[in-house]
Design a protein around this motif. Sequence first.
Motif, PDB file in Angstrom:
ATOM      1  N   THR A 183       0.854  -1.173   0.000  1.00 35.44           N
ATOM      2  CA  THR A 183       0.000   0.000   0.000  1.00 35.44           C
ATOM      3  C   THR A 183       0.893   1.225   0.000  1.00 35.44           C
ATOM      4  OG1 THR A 183      -1.938   1.027   1.056  1.00 35.44           O
ATOM      5  CG2 THR A 183      -0.184   0.282   2.525  1.00 35.44           C
ATOM      6  N   GLU A 201      -5.323  -3.717   3.675  1.00 37.66           N
ATOM      7  CA  GLU A 201      -5.721  -4.261   4.978  1.00 37.66           C
ATOM      8  C   GLU A 201      -4.557  -4.959   5.675  1.00 37.66           C
ATOM      9  OE1 GLU A 201      -9.169  -6.697   4.694  1.00 37.66           O
ATOM     10  OE2 GLU A 201     -10.466  -5.054   4.004  1.00 37.66           O
ATOM     11  N   GLU A 227      -2.382  -2.260   7.576  1.00 41.26           N
ATOM     12  CA  GLU A 227      -3.041  -1.273   8.436  1.00 41.26           C
ATOM     13  C   GLU A 227      -2.205  -0.934   9.664  1.00 41.26           C
ATOM     14  OE1 GLU A 227      -6.900  -2.823   9.273  1.00 41.26           O
ATOM     15  OE2 GLU A 227      -7.787  -2.038   7.411  1.00 41.26           O
ATOM     16  N   GLU A 228      -1.620  -1.946  10.300  1.00 42.24           N
ATOM     17  CA  GLU A 228      -0.814  -1.703  11.503  1.00 42.24           C
ATOM     18  C   GLU A 228       0.424  -0.880  11.159  1.00 42.24           C
ATOM     19  OE1 GLU A 228       0.383  -1.768  15.502  1.00 42.24           O
ATOM     20  OE2 GLU A 228      -1.533  -2.144  14.528  1.00 42.24           O
ATOM     21  N   ARG A 234      -0.616   2.683  10.550  1.00 45.35           N
ATOM     22  CA  ARG A 234      -0.952   3.341  11.820  1.00 45.35           C
ATOM     23  C   ARG A 234       0.308   3.760  12.567  1.00 45.35           C
ATOM     24  NH1 ARG A 234      -1.352   2.057  17.056  1.00 45.35           N
ATOM     25  NH2 ARG A 234      -0.862  -0.155  16.720  1.00 45.35           N
TER      26      ARG A 234
END
Length: 206
Positions: A46, A94, A97-98, A101
């Motif tokens: 991503t 997905e 995501e961590e 973040r």
Amino acid sequence: MTDDMHTDDGPAVPLPAPVDAGTLRRLHHRLEQAAEQADLIDIAYTTVDSPVGRLLLAATPKGLVRVAYAGENHDRVLEDLARELSPRILHAPERLEEAVREIDEYFAGHRQVFDLTLDLSLSHGFRRLVQAHLPEIGYGQTRSYRDLAELVGNPRAVRAVGTACATNPMPIVVPCHRVLRTDGTLGGYIGGSDAKTTLLHLEAAA
């Protein structure tokens, strides 16, 4: 068929209606889910916007494997990952995501240590040894290339340490930006001197 549906070469074929962006996103999400369920994704990736530009994040099932600056050419980075690790690559936010973040928290000044699992498959030998020691340089601290050479037990390998830092596949998360020349000047950096300065100033302000 009416005359306006003909051309000199025969019947005209109506052009399909363009697919809207929302439909494309839904279709891609379905593809991502199907690929996940079939265990077809070896590398998920991503992108995330940051104060040092758009970053590419890529991960294998083992962990985060690559962080790339825009200046590295994200398309070329993905091609390299396909060649070096696996061609089964998919844009699958997905899975990241961590990582996204924690990157966001770092740039917001709320995170000093990354807790991500890392996949060091892109590094080998002495370079991997050096990169494994980089997180020992604490947030807001700096060390020289010579200091790092001594830390890994090879004081004369200053130039090799510089090469290991320059080829670090996970800048920011593995903090090669905290390594400076002996005289205190920046030295090289895969993201460029402006990015290195931004990171050092961010950490110094905390």
